[in-house]
Design an enzyme around this catalytic site. Structure first.
Site, PDB file in Angstrom:
ATOM      1  N   HIS A 164     -10.297  -7.280  11.810  1.00  0.00           N
ATOM      2  CA  HIS A 164      -9.452  -7.992  10.846  1.00  0.00           C
ATOM      3  C   HIS A 164     -10.163  -9.101  10.080  1.00  0.00           C
ATOM      4  O   HIS A 164      -9.568  -9.671   9.162  1.00  0.00           O
ATOM      5  CB  HIS A 164      -8.192  -8.510  11.542  1.00  0.00           C
ATOM      6  CG  HIS A 164      -7.279  -7.381  11.939  1.00  0.00           C
ATOM      7  ND1 HIS A 164      -7.492  -6.630  13.075  1.00  0.00           N
ATOM      8  CD2 HIS A 164      -6.213  -6.844  11.313  1.00  0.00           C
ATOM      9  CE1 HIS A 164      -6.570  -5.688  13.139  1.00  0.00           C
ATOM     10  NE2 HIS A 164      -5.781  -5.794  12.087  1.00  0.00           N
ATOM     11  N   GLY A 215       0.827  -1.203   0.000  1.00  0.00           N
ATOM     12  CA  GLY A 215       0.000   0.000   0.000  1.00  0.00           C
ATOM     13  C   GLY A 215       0.859   1.250   0.000  1.00  0.00           C
ATOM     14  O   GLY A 215       2.038   1.205  -0.386  1.00  0.00           O
ATOM     15  N   ARG A 218      -9.879  -8.513   6.543  1.00  0.00           N
ATOM     16  CA  ARG A 218      -8.629  -8.750   5.822  1.00  0.00           C
ATOM     17  C   ARG A 218      -8.396 -10.232   5.524  1.00  0.00           C
ATOM     18  O   ARG A 218      -7.455 -10.580   4.803  1.00  0.00           O
ATOM     19  CB  ARG A 218      -7.453  -8.200   6.635  1.00  0.00           C
ATOM     20  CG  ARG A 218      -7.424  -6.690   6.748  1.00  0.00           C
ATOM     21  CD  ARG A 218      -6.111  -6.124   6.292  1.00  0.00           C
ATOM     22  NE  ARG A 218      -4.999  -6.632   7.054  1.00  0.00           N
ATOM     23  CZ  ARG A 218      -4.402  -5.966   8.047  1.00  0.00           C
ATOM     24  NH1 ARG A 218      -4.819  -4.776   8.396  1.00  0.00           N
ATOM     25  NH2 ARG A 218      -3.382  -6.495   8.654  1.00  0.00           N
ATOM     26  N   GLY A 269       2.513   2.902   2.240  1.00  0.00           N
ATOM     27  CA  GLY A 269       3.797   2.811   2.943  1.00  0.00           C
ATOM     28  C   GLY A 269       4.839   2.122   2.082  1.00  0.00           C
ATOM     29  O   GLY A 269       5.967   2.631   1.904  1.00  0.00           O
ATOM     30  N   ARG A 285      -9.095   3.280   7.216  1.00  0.00           N
ATOM     31  CA  ARG A 285      -8.262   4.430   7.615  1.00  0.00           C
ATOM     32  C   ARG A 285      -8.942   5.759   7.262  1.00  0.00           C
ATOM     33  O   ARG A 285     -10.051   5.989   7.695  1.00  0.00           O
ATOM     34  CB  ARG A 285      -6.870   4.329   7.003  1.00  0.00           C
ATOM     35  CG  ARG A 285      -6.043   3.251   7.668  1.00  0.00           C
ATOM     36  CD  ARG A 285      -4.602   3.398   7.341  1.00  0.00           C
ATOM     37  NE  ARG A 285      -4.406   3.495   5.907  1.00  0.00           N
ATOM     38  CZ  ARG A 285      -3.273   3.801   5.327  1.00  0.00           C
ATOM     39  NH1 ARG A 285      -2.216   4.061   6.058  1.00  0.00           N
ATOM     40  NH2 ARG A 285      -3.162   3.862   4.027  1.00  0.00           N
ATOM     41  N   ASP A 316      -8.342  -0.966   1.734  1.00  0.00           N
ATOM     42  CA  ASP A 316      -8.928   0.375   1.916  1.00  0.00           C
ATOM     43  C   ASP A 316      -9.285   1.050   0.588  1.00  0.00           C
ATOM     44  O   ASP A 316     -10.052   2.013   0.583  1.00  0.00           O
ATOM     45  CB  ASP A 316      -7.956   1.300   2.666  1.00  0.00           C
ATOM     46  CG  ASP A 316      -7.534   0.736   4.005  1.00  0.00           C
ATOM     47  OD1 ASP A 316      -8.288  -0.083   4.555  1.00  0.00           O
ATOM     48  OD2 ASP A 316      -6.442   1.101   4.486  1.00  0.00           O
TER      49      ASP A 316
HETATM   50  O1  F6P Z   1      -4.657  -0.433   5.678  1.00  0.00           O
HETATM   51  C1  F6P Z   1      -5.322  -1.615   5.950  1.00  0.00           C
HETATM   52  C2  F6P Z   1      -5.859  -1.632   7.361  1.00  0.00           C
HETATM   53  O2  F6P Z   1      -6.578  -2.828   7.539  1.00  0.00           O
HETATM   54  C3  F6P Z   1      -6.700  -0.403   7.714  1.00  0.00           C
HETATM   55  O3  F6P Z   1      -7.999  -0.455   7.192  1.00  0.00           O
HETATM   56  C4  F6P Z   1      -6.625  -0.443   9.225  1.00  0.00           C
HETATM   57  O4  F6P Z   1      -6.806   0.832   9.793  1.00  0.00           O
HETATM   58  C5  F6P Z   1      -5.238  -0.938   9.488  1.00  0.00           C
HETATM   59  O5  F6P Z   1      -4.809  -1.598   8.300  1.00  0.00           O
HETATM   60  C6  F6P Z   1      -5.125  -1.880  10.648  1.00  0.00           C
HETATM   61  O6  F6P Z   1      -3.788  -2.169  10.833  1.00  0.00           O
HETATM   62  P1  F6P Z   1      -3.268  -3.341  11.766  1.00  0.00           P
HETATM   63  O7  F6P Z   1      -3.384  -4.628  11.006  1.00  0.00           O
HETATM   64  O8  F6P Z   1      -1.869  -2.961  12.036  1.00  0.00           O
HETATM   65  O9  F6P Z   1      -4.137  -3.369  12.983  1.00  0.00           O
END
Ligand code: F6P
Length: 359
Positions: free
Chosen positions: A283, A114, A286, A116, A183, A139
Protein backbone atom coordinates in the site's frame (compact mmCIF):
# COMPACT_ATOMS: atom_id res chain seq x y z
CA UNK A 1 -28.49 22.89 -8.66
CA UNK A 2 -27.23 20.63 -5.90
CA UNK A 3 -24.58 18.01 -6.67
CA UNK A 4 -22.96 15.37 -4.47
CA UNK A 5 -19.54 13.75 -4.71
CA UNK A 6 -18.62 10.20 -3.73
CA UNK A 7 -15.26 8.38 -3.68
CA UNK A 8 -15.38 4.56 -3.81
CA UNK A 9 -13.01 1.57 -3.97
CA UNK A 10 -9.29 1.69 -3.15
CA UNK A 11 -7.92 5.20 -2.72
CA UNK A 12 -5.49 6.71 -5.23
CA UNK A 13 -3.28 9.79 -4.95
CA UNK A 14 -5.17 12.64 -6.64
CA UNK A 15 -8.65 11.99 -5.23
CA UNK A 16 -8.52 15.17 -3.16
CA UNK A 17 -7.42 17.20 -6.19
CA UNK A 18 -10.50 15.95 -8.11
CA UNK A 19 -12.76 16.82 -5.18
CA UNK A 20 -11.23 20.29 -4.87
CA UNK A 21 -11.52 21.08 -8.59
CA UNK A 22 -15.10 19.79 -8.77
CA UNK A 23 -16.22 21.69 -5.65
CA UNK A 24 -14.66 24.98 -6.75
CA UNK A 25 -15.98 24.62 -10.33
CA UNK A 26 -19.49 23.88 -9.02
CA UNK A 27 -19.46 26.72 -6.49
CA UNK A 28 -18.33 29.06 -9.29
CA UNK A 29 -21.53 28.19 -11.12
CA UNK A 30 -23.56 28.98 -8.00
CA UNK A 31 -24.27 25.28 -7.26
CA UNK A 32 -24.47 23.62 -3.84
CA UNK A 33 -22.11 20.70 -3.21
CA UNK A 34 -22.46 17.79 -0.78
CA UNK A 35 -19.90 15.13 0.07
CA UNK A 36 -21.14 11.56 0.56
CA UNK A 37 -18.87 9.89 3.10
CA UNK A 38 -17.32 6.42 2.63
CA UNK A 39 -18.51 5.49 -0.85
CA UNK A 40 -22.31 5.44 -0.68
CA UNK A 41 -22.41 4.66 3.07
CA UNK A 42 -23.37 8.31 3.70
CA UNK A 43 -26.57 7.83 1.70
CA UNK A 44 -27.38 4.52 3.40
CA UNK A 45 -27.41 5.91 6.93
CA UNK A 46 -24.08 4.25 7.76
CA UNK A 47 -22.13 7.51 7.56
CA UNK A 48 -22.73 11.19 6.90
CA UNK A 49 -23.48 13.49 4.00
CA UNK A 50 -21.66 16.79 4.56
CA UNK A 51 -21.66 20.17 2.84
CA UNK A 52 -18.54 20.84 0.76
CA UNK A 53 -17.50 24.48 0.69
CA UNK A 54 -14.46 26.47 -0.41
CA UNK A 55 -13.16 26.03 3.14
CA UNK A 56 -13.61 22.24 3.11
CA UNK A 57 -11.35 21.89 0.06
CA UNK A 58 -8.72 24.47 0.99
CA UNK A 59 -5.14 23.11 0.91
CA UNK A 60 -6.01 19.51 -0.04
CA UNK A 61 -4.79 19.19 -3.67
CA UNK A 62 -1.40 17.86 -2.57
CA UNK A 63 -2.73 15.35 -0.04
CA UNK A 64 -3.02 11.61 -0.71
CA UNK A 65 -6.13 9.71 0.41
CA UNK A 66 -9.63 11.22 0.26
CA UNK A 67 -11.27 13.69 2.63
CA UNK A 68 -14.53 11.84 1.92
CA UNK A 69 -13.01 8.49 2.93
CA UNK A 70 -13.76 5.36 0.90
CA UNK A 71 -14.63 1.68 1.04
CA UNK A 72 -14.52 -1.35 -1.21
CA UNK A 73 -17.32 -3.06 0.73
CA UNK A 74 -20.20 -0.72 0.01
CA UNK A 75 -21.84 -1.96 -3.20
CA UNK A 76 -25.48 -0.84 -2.66
CA UNK A 77 -26.71 -3.65 -4.94
CA UNK A 78 -24.92 -6.29 -2.83
CA UNK A 79 -24.75 -4.72 0.61
CA UNK A 80 -23.42 -7.16 3.24
CA UNK A 81 -25.69 -7.35 6.30
CA UNK A 82 -24.54 -9.21 9.42
CA UNK A 83 -27.02 -11.94 10.40
CA UNK A 84 -27.76 -13.16 13.94
CA UNK A 85 -25.78 -16.36 13.31
CA UNK A 86 -22.65 -14.36 12.41
CA UNK A 87 -22.91 -14.91 8.65
CA UNK A 88 -23.47 -12.14 6.11
CA UNK A 89 -26.30 -11.83 3.64
CA UNK A 90 -26.09 -9.46 0.69
CA UNK A 91 -29.14 -7.32 0.02
CA UNK A 92 -30.05 -4.72 -2.63
CA UNK A 93 -30.21 -1.28 -0.98
CA UNK A 94 -30.16 0.75 -4.22
CA UNK A 95 -33.82 1.82 -3.85
CA UNK A 96 -33.09 3.20 -0.39
CA UNK A 97 -30.05 5.07 -1.74
CA UNK A 98 -32.04 6.67 -4.56
CA UNK A 99 -34.79 7.72 -2.15
CA UNK A 100 -32.29 9.28 0.29
CA UNK A 101 -30.62 11.23 -2.56
CA UNK A 102 -34.06 12.52 -3.59
CA UNK A 103 -34.85 13.59 -0.01
CA UNK A 104 -31.56 15.51 0.15
CA UNK A 105 -32.42 17.32 -3.09
CA UNK A 106 -29.41 15.90 -4.91
CA UNK A 107 -29.76 16.65 -8.64
CA UNK A 108 -26.62 14.86 -9.80
CA UNK A 109 -23.70 12.83 -8.46
CA UNK A 110 -20.02 12.76 -9.37
CA UNK A 111 -18.81 9.24 -8.66
CA UNK A 112 -15.03 8.92 -8.51
CA UNK A 113 -13.89 5.32 -8.67
CA UNK A 114 -12.46 2.33 -10.50
CA UNK A 115 -14.22 -0.50 -12.32
CA UNK A 116 -16.33 -1.48 -9.27
CA UNK A 117 -17.64 2.07 -8.78
CA UNK A 118 -18.20 2.47 -12.52
CA UNK A 119 -20.32 -0.70 -12.60
CA UNK A 120 -22.39 0.52 -9.62
CA UNK A 121 -22.83 3.95 -11.27
CA UNK A 122 -24.00 2.34 -14.51
CA UNK A 123 -26.68 0.35 -12.65
CA UNK A 124 -27.82 3.46 -10.75
CA UNK A 125 -28.00 5.42 -14.03
CA UNK A 126 -30.17 2.62 -15.45
CA UNK A 127 -32.48 3.17 -12.44
CA UNK A 128 -32.75 6.86 -13.32
CA UNK A 129 -29.99 8.51 -11.27
CA UNK A 130 -28.05 11.36 -12.84
CA UNK A 131 -24.39 10.40 -12.50
CA UNK A 132 -21.12 11.44 -14.11
CA UNK A 133 -18.01 9.35 -13.35
CA UNK A 134 -14.35 10.13 -12.90
CA UNK A 135 -12.02 7.14 -13.41
CA UNK A 136 -9.60 6.44 -10.60
CA UNK A 137 -7.10 3.67 -10.00
CA UNK A 138 -3.37 3.30 -9.50
CA UNK A 139 -3.66 0.15 -11.69
CA UNK A 140 -4.39 2.20 -14.87
CA UNK A 141 -6.73 -0.60 -16.03
CA UNK A 142 -9.80 1.46 -17.03
CA UNK A 143 -10.58 1.35 -20.76
CA UNK A 144 -11.30 4.50 -22.76
CA UNK A 145 -8.83 6.73 -20.93
CA UNK A 146 -5.12 6.84 -21.72
CA UNK A 147 -4.39 6.92 -18.04
CA UNK A 148 -5.98 7.33 -14.61
CA UNK A 149 -4.71 9.63 -11.87
CA UNK A 150 -2.78 7.82 -9.12
CA UNK A 151 -0.93 5.65 -11.64
CA UNK A 152 1.97 8.07 -12.13
CA UNK A 153 2.43 8.44 -8.36
CA UNK A 154 2.41 4.65 -7.88
CA UNK A 155 4.96 4.22 -10.69
CA UNK A 156 7.25 6.81 -9.13
CA UNK A 157 6.99 5.18 -5.70
CA UNK A 158 7.81 1.76 -7.19
CA UNK A 159 10.65 3.20 -9.29
CA UNK A 160 12.22 4.83 -6.22
CA UNK A 161 11.98 1.50 -4.39
CA UNK A 162 13.79 -0.23 -7.29
CA UNK A 163 16.53 2.44 -7.14
CA UNK A 164 17.03 1.66 -3.45
CA UNK A 165 17.00 -2.09 -3.99
CA UNK A 166 19.73 -1.79 -6.64
CA UNK A 167 22.37 -0.58 -4.20
CA UNK A 168 21.72 -3.24 -1.57
CA UNK A 169 21.33 -6.05 -4.13
CA UNK A 170 24.61 -5.09 -5.79
CA UNK A 171 26.49 -4.84 -2.48
CA UNK A 172 25.44 -8.39 -1.54
CA UNK A 173 25.46 -10.06 -4.98
CA UNK A 174 21.82 -10.91 -4.39
CA UNK A 175 18.67 -11.29 -6.42
CA UNK A 176 15.79 -9.21 -5.08
CA UNK A 177 12.22 -9.85 -6.17
CA UNK A 178 9.82 -6.94 -5.65
CA UNK A 179 6.06 -7.37 -6.03
CA UNK A 180 3.98 -4.39 -7.12
CA UNK A 181 0.21 -3.85 -7.34
CA UNK A 182 -1.95 -3.74 -10.48
CA UNK A 183 -4.40 -6.66 -10.13
CA UNK A 184 -4.81 -8.27 -13.58
CA UNK A 185 -2.83 -5.57 -15.41
CA UNK A 186 0.93 -5.15 -15.58
CA UNK A 187 1.15 -1.37 -16.10
CA UNK A 188 2.78 -0.50 -12.75
CA UNK A 189 5.33 -3.33 -13.07
CA UNK A 190 6.16 -2.49 -16.69
CA UNK A 191 6.48 1.27 -16.23
CA UNK A 192 8.31 1.18 -12.89
CA UNK A 193 10.47 -1.74 -14.03
CA UNK A 194 11.61 0.02 -17.21
CA UNK A 195 12.09 3.37 -15.44
CA UNK A 196 14.04 1.66 -12.64
CA UNK A 197 16.00 -0.53 -15.13
CA UNK A 198 14.95 -3.85 -13.64
CA UNK A 199 16.47 -7.00 -15.16
CA UNK A 200 13.30 -9.08 -15.23
CA UNK A 201 9.68 -7.86 -15.32
CA UNK A 202 6.85 -10.34 -14.92
CA UNK A 203 3.37 -9.16 -15.91
CA UNK A 204 -0.02 -10.91 -16.14
CA UNK A 205 -0.16 -10.31 -19.91
CA UNK A 206 2.96 -12.46 -20.53
CA UNK A 207 2.90 -15.83 -18.72
CA UNK A 208 6.38 -16.56 -17.37
CA UNK A 209 8.57 -19.62 -17.24
CA UNK A 210 10.72 -19.60 -14.10
CA UNK A 211 13.51 -21.42 -15.98
CA UNK A 212 13.73 -18.45 -18.39
CA UNK A 213 13.93 -16.08 -15.42
CA UNK A 214 16.76 -18.19 -13.97
CA UNK A 215 18.56 -18.19 -17.35
CA UNK A 216 18.55 -14.40 -17.40
CA UNK A 217 19.98 -14.25 -13.87
CA UNK A 218 22.69 -16.81 -14.73
CA UNK A 219 23.58 -14.92 -17.91
CA UNK A 220 24.05 -11.72 -15.90
CA UNK A 221 26.21 -13.59 -13.41
CA UNK A 222 28.41 -14.89 -16.24
CA UNK A 223 28.76 -11.35 -17.58
CA UNK A 224 30.01 -10.19 -14.18
CA UNK A 225 26.70 -8.69 -13.02
CA UNK A 226 26.26 -10.68 -9.83
CA UNK A 227 22.97 -9.12 -8.73
CA UNK A 228 19.54 -8.91 -10.35
CA UNK A 229 16.31 -7.03 -9.76
CA UNK A 230 13.09 -8.87 -10.60
CA UNK A 231 9.87 -6.80 -10.63
CA UNK A 232 6.74 -8.91 -10.35
CA UNK A 233 3.20 -7.69 -10.95
CA UNK A 234 0.98 -9.20 -8.24
CA UNK A 235 -1.22 -10.74 -10.94
CA UNK A 236 1.61 -12.37 -12.95
CA UNK A 237 0.91 -15.94 -14.02
CA UNK A 238 3.32 -18.86 -14.51
CA UNK A 239 2.99 -20.66 -17.86
CA UNK A 240 0.12 -23.12 -17.52
CA UNK A 241 -0.53 -21.97 -13.94
CA UNK A 242 -2.90 -19.64 -12.12
CA UNK A 243 -2.86 -16.24 -10.46
CA UNK A 244 -1.64 -16.15 -6.85
CA UNK A 245 -4.30 -15.21 -4.28
CA UNK A 246 -4.00 -13.86 -0.76
CA UNK A 247 -6.00 -15.12 2.25
CA UNK A 248 -9.68 -14.74 3.01
CA UNK A 249 -11.35 -11.37 2.49
CA UNK A 250 -14.07 -9.71 4.53
CA UNK A 251 -17.70 -10.10 3.46
CA UNK A 252 -18.55 -7.99 0.40
CA UNK A 253 -14.90 -7.79 -0.65
CA UNK A 254 -13.31 -9.47 -3.66
CA UNK A 255 -10.45 -11.88 -2.98
CA UNK A 256 -7.10 -10.11 -3.20
CA UNK A 257 -4.49 -10.88 -5.83
CA UNK A 258 -0.85 -11.28 -4.79
CA UNK A 259 1.66 -13.01 -2.55
CA UNK A 260 3.79 -14.12 -5.50
CA UNK A 261 7.18 -12.53 -4.74
CA UNK A 262 8.21 -14.96 -2.02
CA UNK A 263 7.31 -17.99 -4.13
CA UNK A 264 9.30 -16.69 -7.10
CA UNK A 265 12.25 -15.78 -4.86
CA UNK A 266 12.49 -19.28 -3.41
CA UNK A 267 12.24 -20.84 -6.89
CA UNK A 268 15.03 -18.56 -8.17
CA UNK A 269 17.23 -19.39 -5.17
CA UNK A 270 16.64 -23.09 -5.64
CA UNK A 271 17.36 -23.10 -9.38
CA UNK A 272 20.30 -20.66 -9.48
CA UNK A 273 21.78 -21.19 -6.02
CA UNK A 274 21.94 -17.40 -5.69
CA UNK A 275 20.90 -15.76 -2.45
CA UNK A 276 17.47 -14.25 -3.13
CA UNK A 277 15.26 -11.93 -1.10
CA UNK A 278 11.74 -10.66 -1.71
CA UNK A 279 9.40 -7.89 -0.70
CA UNK A 280 5.86 -6.77 -1.40
CA UNK A 281 5.74 -3.00 -1.89
CA UNK A 282 2.03 -3.02 -1.04
CA UNK A 283 0.00 0.00 0.00
CA UNK A 284 2.98 2.36 -0.07
CA UNK A 285 2.03 2.59 -3.75
CA UNK A 286 -1.34 4.06 -2.86
CA UNK A 287 -0.13 6.64 -0.34
CA UNK A 288 1.63 9.96 -0.29
CA UNK A 289 1.23 13.17 -2.25
CA UNK A 290 0.20 12.86 -5.91
CA UNK A 291 2.88 13.74 -8.47
CA UNK A 292 2.46 16.93 -10.48
CA UNK A 293 1.14 14.86 -13.39
CA UNK A 294 -1.51 13.22 -11.23
CA UNK A 295 -2.54 16.50 -9.59
CA UNK A 296 -3.03 18.09 -12.99
CA UNK A 297 -4.94 15.13 -14.43
CA UNK A 298 -7.12 14.92 -11.31
CA UNK A 299 -7.82 18.65 -11.42
CA UNK A 300 -8.70 18.46 -15.14
CA UNK A 301 -11.03 15.50 -14.45
CA UNK A 302 -12.75 17.37 -11.59
CA UNK A 303 -13.39 20.44 -13.74
CA UNK A 304 -14.52 18.30 -16.69
CA UNK A 305 -16.98 16.34 -14.51
CA UNK A 306 -18.74 19.57 -13.53
CA UNK A 307 -18.89 20.66 -17.18
CA UNK A 308 -20.36 17.24 -18.05
CA UNK A 309 -23.07 17.73 -15.42
CA UNK A 310 -23.83 21.20 -16.80
CA UNK A 311 -24.21 19.55 -20.23
CA UNK A 312 -26.44 16.85 -18.67
CA UNK A 313 -24.18 14.04 -19.87
CA UNK A 314 -25.65 11.40 -17.56
CA UNK A 315 -24.02 7.99 -17.64
CA UNK A 316 -20.78 9.41 -18.99
CA UNK A 317 -17.22 9.13 -17.70
CA UNK A 318 -14.56 11.80 -18.21
CA UNK A 319 -11.46 10.39 -19.89
CA UNK A 320 -8.04 11.49 -21.10
CA UNK A 321 -7.64 11.06 -24.83
CA UNK A 322 -4.54 13.20 -25.22
CA UNK A 323 -4.34 16.07 -25.51
CA UNK A 324 -8.03 16.42 -24.63
CA UNK A 325 -10.34 15.45 -21.82
CA UNK A 326 -13.43 13.88 -23.39
CA UNK A 327 -16.53 12.11 -22.11
CA UNK A 328 -17.42 8.52 -23.04
CA UNK A 329 -20.32 6.28 -21.98
CA UNK A 330 -19.58 4.45 -18.71
CA UNK A 331 -20.73 1.29 -20.49
CA UNK A 332 -17.88 1.68 -22.98
CA UNK A 333 -15.28 1.95 -20.23
CA UNK A 334 -16.74 -1.18 -18.64
CA UNK A 335 -16.55 -3.33 -21.77
CA UNK A 336 -13.15 -4.73 -20.85
CA UNK A 337 -10.35 -4.29 -18.36
CA UNK A 338 -7.49 -2.40 -19.99
CA UNK A 339 -4.28 -4.45 -20.06
CA UNK A 340 -0.76 -3.96 -21.39
CA UNK A 341 -0.72 -4.30 -25.18
CA UNK A 342 2.03 -6.68 -26.18
CA UNK A 343 2.64 -4.64 -29.34
CA UNK A 344 3.28 -1.47 -27.28
CA UNK A 345 6.63 0.22 -27.93
CA UNK A 346 7.49 0.05 -24.22
CA UNK A 347 7.41 -3.76 -24.35
CA UNK A 348 9.58 -3.74 -27.51
CA UNK A 349 12.05 -1.27 -25.99
CA UNK A 350 12.20 -3.23 -22.74
CA UNK A 351 13.12 -6.35 -24.69
CA UNK A 352 15.63 -4.40 -26.82
CA UNK A 353 17.31 -3.10 -23.66
CA UNK A 354 17.80 -6.66 -22.38
CA UNK A 355 14.92 -6.81 -19.93
CA UNK A 356 13.49 -10.33 -19.69
CA UNK A 357 9.73 -10.98 -19.38
CA UNK A 358 10.43 -14.58 -18.42
CA UNK A 359 9.09 -15.87 -21.75
O1 F6P B 1 -7.06 -1.58 -7.38
C1 F6P B 1 -6.11 -0.96 -6.59
C2 F6P B 1 -5.39 -1.95 -5.71
O2 F6P B 1 -4.40 -1.26 -4.99
C3 F6P B 1 -4.80 -3.14 -6.49
O3 F6P B 1 -3.61 -2.82 -7.16
C4 F6P B 1 -4.65 -4.14 -5.37
O4 F6P B 1 -4.68 -5.47 -5.85
C5 F6P B 1 -5.84 -3.88 -4.50
O5 F6P B 1 -6.27 -2.56 -4.80
C6 F6P B 1 -5.57 -3.99 -3.03
O6 F6P B 1 -6.77 -3.82 -2.36
P1 F6P B 1 -6.87 -3.59 -0.80
O7 F6P B 1 -6.58 -2.14 -0.52
O8 F6P B 1 -8.27 -3.96 -0.49
O9 F6P B 1 -5.85 -4.46 -0.14
Amino acid sequence: MRIAISTGGGDAPGLNAVIRAAVLSAINRGWDVLGIKRGYAGLLGEDEVVPLTRESVRGIAHLGGTILRTTNRGNPFHYPILQKDGTYEEIDRSGELIERARQLGIDAIISIGGDGSLAIAQKLVEKGMRIVCVPKTIDNDVSGTITTFGFDTAVNTAMEAIDKLHTTAESHDRVIVMEVMGRHAGFIALHAGVAGTADVILIPEIPYDIQRVAEKIRARDKAGRHFSIVVVAEGAIPLGGAESRLGASLPGQAKRVGGLAEKIASEIQEITGKETRSLILGHLQRGGPPTGYDRLLATRFGGAAVRAIAAEEWGKMVALQSPHIVTIPIAEALKETKRVELSHDLVATARATAISFGD
